[in-house]
Design an enzyme around this catalytic site. Structure first.
Site, PDB file in Angstrom:
ATOM      1  N   ARG A 137       0.737  -1.177   0.057  1.00  0.00           N
ATOM      2  CA  ARG A 137      -0.090   0.039   0.045  1.00  0.00           C
ATOM      3  C   ARG A 137       0.834   1.290   0.072  1.00  0.00           C
ATOM      4  NH1 ARG A 137      -4.076  -2.189   3.968  1.00  0.00           N
ATOM      5  NH2 ARG A 137      -3.035  -0.958   5.614  1.00  0.00           N
ATOM      6  N   ARG A 187      -4.058   9.127   6.717  1.00  0.00           N
ATOM      7  CA  ARG A 187      -2.838  10.082   6.230  1.00  0.00           C
ATOM      8  C   ARG A 187      -2.915  10.945   5.519  1.00  0.00           C
ATOM      9  NH1 ARG A 187      -3.001   4.786   5.638  1.00  0.00           N
ATOM     10  NH2 ARG A 187      -2.408   3.241   7.409  1.00  0.00           N
ATOM     11  N   LYS A 238       9.147   6.743  15.428  1.00  0.00           N
ATOM     12  CA  LYS A 238       9.436   5.591  14.417  1.00  0.00           C
ATOM     13  C   LYS A 238       9.577   6.288  13.011  1.00  0.00           C
ATOM     14  CE  LYS A 238       9.845   1.884  11.657  1.00  0.00           C
ATOM     15  NZ  LYS A 238       8.849   1.475  10.911  1.00  0.00           N
ATOM     16  N   PRO A 255      15.216   2.685  14.222  1.00  0.00           N
ATOM     17  CA  PRO A 255      14.008   2.865  14.260  1.00  0.00           C
ATOM     18  C   PRO A 255      13.238   1.690  14.802  1.00  0.00           C
ATOM     19  CG  PRO A 255      14.644   3.155  12.068  1.00  0.00           C
ATOM     20  CD  PRO A 255      15.827   2.457  13.007  1.00  0.00           C
ATOM     21  N   ASP A 257       9.792  -0.432  15.974  1.00  0.00           N
ATOM     22  CA  ASP A 257       8.238  -0.452  15.865  1.00  0.00           C
ATOM     23  C   ASP A 257       8.055  -1.486  16.456  1.00  0.00           C
ATOM     24  OD1 ASP A 257       9.074  -2.258  14.044  1.00  0.00           O
ATOM     25  OD2 ASP A 257       8.180  -1.804  12.168  1.00  0.00           O
ATOM     26  N   HIS A 259       7.698  -4.574  15.513  1.00  0.00           N
ATOM     27  CA  HIS A 259       8.335  -6.011  15.127  1.00  0.00           C
ATOM     28  C   HIS A 259       9.792  -5.970  15.597  1.00  0.00           C
ATOM     29  CE1 HIS A 259       5.187  -6.229  12.067  1.00  0.00           C
ATOM     30  NE2 HIS A 259       5.475  -4.946  11.682  1.00  0.00           N
ATOM     31  N   PHE A 323      15.445  -5.824   9.674  1.00  0.00           N
ATOM     32  CA  PHE A 323      13.918  -5.663   9.381  1.00  0.00           C
ATOM     33  C   PHE A 323      13.715  -6.201   7.885  1.00  0.00           C
ATOM     34  CE2 PHE A 323      11.311  -3.016   6.914  1.00  0.00           C
ATOM     35  CZ  PHE A 323      10.073  -2.540   7.891  1.00  0.00           C
TER      36      PHE A 323
HETATM   37  N1  LIG Z   1      15.288  -0.501   7.155  1.00  0.00           N
HETATM   38  C1  LIG Z   1      13.943  -0.316   7.540  1.00  0.00           C
HETATM   39  N2  LIG Z   1      12.984  -0.080   6.560  1.00  0.00           N
HETATM   40  C2  LIG Z   1      11.791   0.175   6.939  1.00  0.00           C
HETATM   41  N3  LIG Z   1      10.768   0.419   6.156  1.00  0.00           N
HETATM   42  C3  LIG Z   1       9.632   0.749   7.136  1.00  0.00           C
HETATM   43  O1  LIG Z   1       8.623   1.063   6.735  1.00  0.00           O
HETATM   44  N4  LIG Z   1      10.244   0.587   8.522  1.00  0.00           N
HETATM   45  C4  LIG Z   1      11.640   0.315   8.485  1.00  0.00           C
HETATM   46  C5  LIG Z   1      12.586   0.333   9.310  1.00  0.00           C
HETATM   47  O2  LIG Z   1      12.183   0.233  10.521  1.00  0.00           O
HETATM   48  N5  LIG Z   1      13.802  -0.191   8.812  1.00  0.00           N
END
Ligand SMILES: Nc1nc2[nH]c(O)nc2c(=O)[nH]1
Length: 370
Positions: A137, A187, A238, A255, A257, A259, A323
């Site tokens: 998306r 958004r 994030k 970053p 999130d 995950h 990631f």
């Molecule tokens: N390397 C990363 N790529 C991402 N894309 C996304 O949407 N989040 C990330 C991320 O945390 N690291």
């Protein structure tokens, strides 16, 4: 026919398939006929967009590139692409460090996954689109933004390319309702408000481009840069950290999130105590960072700092590899107009056994929200 030139780089250091359509960049288009990727880009030293093609053949120690723009010079395009792929960064050195400081990374090989240096304004808007969203998306949204609100810059191999709209173009050409119709959901409001604030910021900071404002922010320390980024609507920690890492080359920013938080808790046993949470809040109050204090999630911020300490000056790159592993596949636009999911070029683990980090048992998700 476009003329192709070479840049020497080993596949273990840069694997286009693992980088261009794996959640960092959202506007590369895969051309199955020519086996190359294409996008529109702005090149350092030129004001206008052109078309870039990059290609990598199996087993070759180079990538090929070509371009279409009436004024671009070969040397500048080559220099720009080397910066875009951050080829000055030797992945092996950092990998050795990660292996020595983190047993969980000892069997992980980067497989050509690198952090890109993308155009900062595009990175900001793309990652605003990424909140609670998946790569499929986000890719559609970024293409919709360019084709409806950018400038047409030309057609190459039957594909029409557009510029990424500037903040003024978004303010002048787009409405929240239209963006909602194009699938941006809540958004839509964030993008319009961010574009409006950016047009004001350009005046305030005496900058001519959106990029200049964001690069100006990056001249501060990390905490202040993040505070300034989080003034924009739809930008939480994030999103701000993704912009710092992929748009402003702050390589140590991790970053975090859901995950990343999941594997940090599961595999690194990182969890902030009540005292540590109180300390984080106190720090942001003392630093006079009111937006950070309001928007930050102290538990996730604690994970960020712990992983940065563990992985060192290129911690964000280690996060990028994990990631990408979590996403598992590559997802991106194709010349047919469809968004397609492909398997990643090759595995990230080297001979992993059952007890190893991020084993298949615990990470099988391929439809990861970005
Ligand atoms: N390397 C990363 N790529 C991402 N894309 C996304 O949407 N989040 C990330 C991320 O945390 N690291």
């Amino acid at each position: 026919m476009v003329k192709l030139y070479k840049i020497s780089v080993k596949q273990e250091d840069l694997r286009l398939q693992n980088v261009l359509q794996a959640g960092q960049a959202f506007r590369w288009i895969w051309d199955d006929k020519n086996h190359w990727y294409m996008t529109s880009m702005i090149i350092v030293g030129y004001e206008t967009y052109g078309i870039i093609i990059v290609k990598q053949e199996e087993g070759c120690d180079y990538i090929e590139f070509g371009f279409q723009h009436p004024k671009w010079e070969l040397q500048k395009v080559e220099e720009h692409l080397k910066q875009y792929f951050r080829l000055e960064v030797d992945l092996n050195t950092h990998q050795d460090l990660w292996k020595s400081t983190d047993p969980n990374l000892k069997n992980i090989s980067p497989q050509g996954i690198r952090i890109l240096f993308q155009e900062p304004w595009e990175t900001l808007i793309s990652f605003i689109c990424s909140s609670n969203n998946n790569i499929n998306r986000i890719t559609k949204m970024c293409h919709n933004l360019t084709s409806h609100f950018g400038d047409k810059i030309g057609t190459f191999e039957d594909t029409t390319f557009y510029s990424f709209p500037t903040s003024e173009q978004i303010v002048e050409r787009a409405t929240e309702e239209e963006l909602r119709e194009f699938g941006f959901g809540y958004r839509a409001k964030y993008i319009i408000e961010t574009a409006k604030l950016m047009t004001k910021d350009k005046k305030t900071y005496g900058c001519t481009t959106d990029q200049e404002v964001l690069l100006h922010f990056a001249a501060s320390n990390y905490e202040e840069t993040r505070e300034k980024l989080m003034r924009y609507t739809g930008v939480g920690p994030k999103v701000a950290d993704c912009v710092c890492l992929m748009g402003l080359h702050l390589d140590d920013v991790v970053p975090v999130d859901v995950h990343v938080a999941r594997f940090a808790k599961r595999d690194y046993h990182i969890a902030a105590s009540k005292t540590e949470i109180a300390e984080i809040r106190a720090t942001y109050t003392k630093l006079d960072l009111p937006i950070t204090k309001k928007k930050i999630n102290p538990e996730l911020d604690f994970i960020r700092t712990e992983l940065t300490k563990k992985w060192g000056p290129f911690a964000g790159w280690a996060q990028g590899i994990l990631f990408s592993k979590e996403v598992g596949s590559v997802i991106g636009a194709t010349t047919s107009g469809d968004i397609k999911t492909k398997k990643r070029a090759f595995k990230i683990e080297e001979d992993v056994d059952e007890s190893d980090f991020l084993s298949k048992k615990t990470l099988t998700s391929t439809k990861v929200e970005a």
